[in-house]
Design an enzyme around this catalytic site. Sequence first.
Site, mmCIF file in Angstrom:
data_model
loop_
_atom_site.group_PDB
_atom_site.id
_atom_site.type_symbol
_atom_site.label_atom_id
_atom_site.label_comp_id
_atom_site.label_asym_id
_atom_site.label_seq_id
_atom_site.Cartn_x
_atom_site.Cartn_y
_atom_site.Cartn_z
ATOM 1 N N VAL A 140 0.913 -1.147 0.000
ATOM 2 C CA VAL A 140 0.000 0.000 0.000
ATOM 3 C C VAL A 140 0.954 1.197 0.000
ATOM 4 C CG1 VAL A 140 -1.762 1.284 1.270
ATOM 5 C CG2 VAL A 140 -1.825 -1.221 1.245
ATOM 6 N N PRO A 141 1.168 1.791 -1.179
ATOM 7 C CA PRO A 141 2.299 2.703 -1.374
ATOM 8 C C PRO A 141 2.133 4.084 -0.738
ATOM 9 C CG PRO A 141 0.988 2.611 -3.356
ATOM 10 C CD PRO A 141 0.390 1.617 -2.400
ATOM 11 N N CYS A 142 2.145 4.123 0.584
ATOM 12 C CA CYS A 142 1.994 5.391 1.293
ATOM 13 C C CYS A 142 3.142 6.352 0.983
ATOM 14 C CB CYS A 142 1.830 5.161 2.788
ATOM 15 S SG CYS A 142 3.043 4.075 3.541
ATOM 16 N N HIS A 143 4.238 5.836 0.428
ATOM 17 C CA HIS A 143 5.333 6.721 0.031
ATOM 18 C C HIS A 143 4.921 7.627 -1.127
ATOM 19 C CE1 HIS A 143 5.869 3.085 -2.464
ATOM 20 N NE2 HIS A 143 6.370 3.909 -3.389
#
Length: 173
Positions: free
Chosen positions: A135-138
């Site tokens: 889950v690419p919170c970056h």
Amino acid sequence: MSSSMRFHVFETDLGWVSLALSDDGLRAISLPHKSRDAALDAMLELGASDPASDTELGPIPGAIAGIVEGQPVETSIHLDWSGITPFRRAVMEECMRIPAGKTLTYGDLAAKVGRPGAARAVGRVMATNPWPLLVPCHRVVGSDGTLHGYGGGLPMKAALLRAEGAPVTGLAL
């Protein structure tokens, strides 16, 4: 509820990553650590007590290593959503739709889940994301496009974005 969680630890270009798997799917991913022991400790603290089998791991380690290198991710990995509120799930599912190499602001992500003005709540969801990297919170940035908060530190957030070819602003490295 799953009876026990299993773990797996492996090395990536940014450091050692660990996974926790339940009977219901992937329960957690650690951000890269400097040592194998630190990555393992992260999963032991979650209650993972036995090594995961190669069969249940399937493509997960390869997908995570690929994300670190900026490659497209395998999206069919089954996540264990137990304990995740509907709002958190909506935010994380929308975050997973952000294409590699692109970013969204916390406010834009809030608006996409029907909660305009909830940028801070979205920030909290990103801060407690059990599946960073997947889950690419970056890919979620401040309203001015600069990098804000990341559990692995802003240099790691910048490295992940650069690996995907995304522009990185607001961070002196």
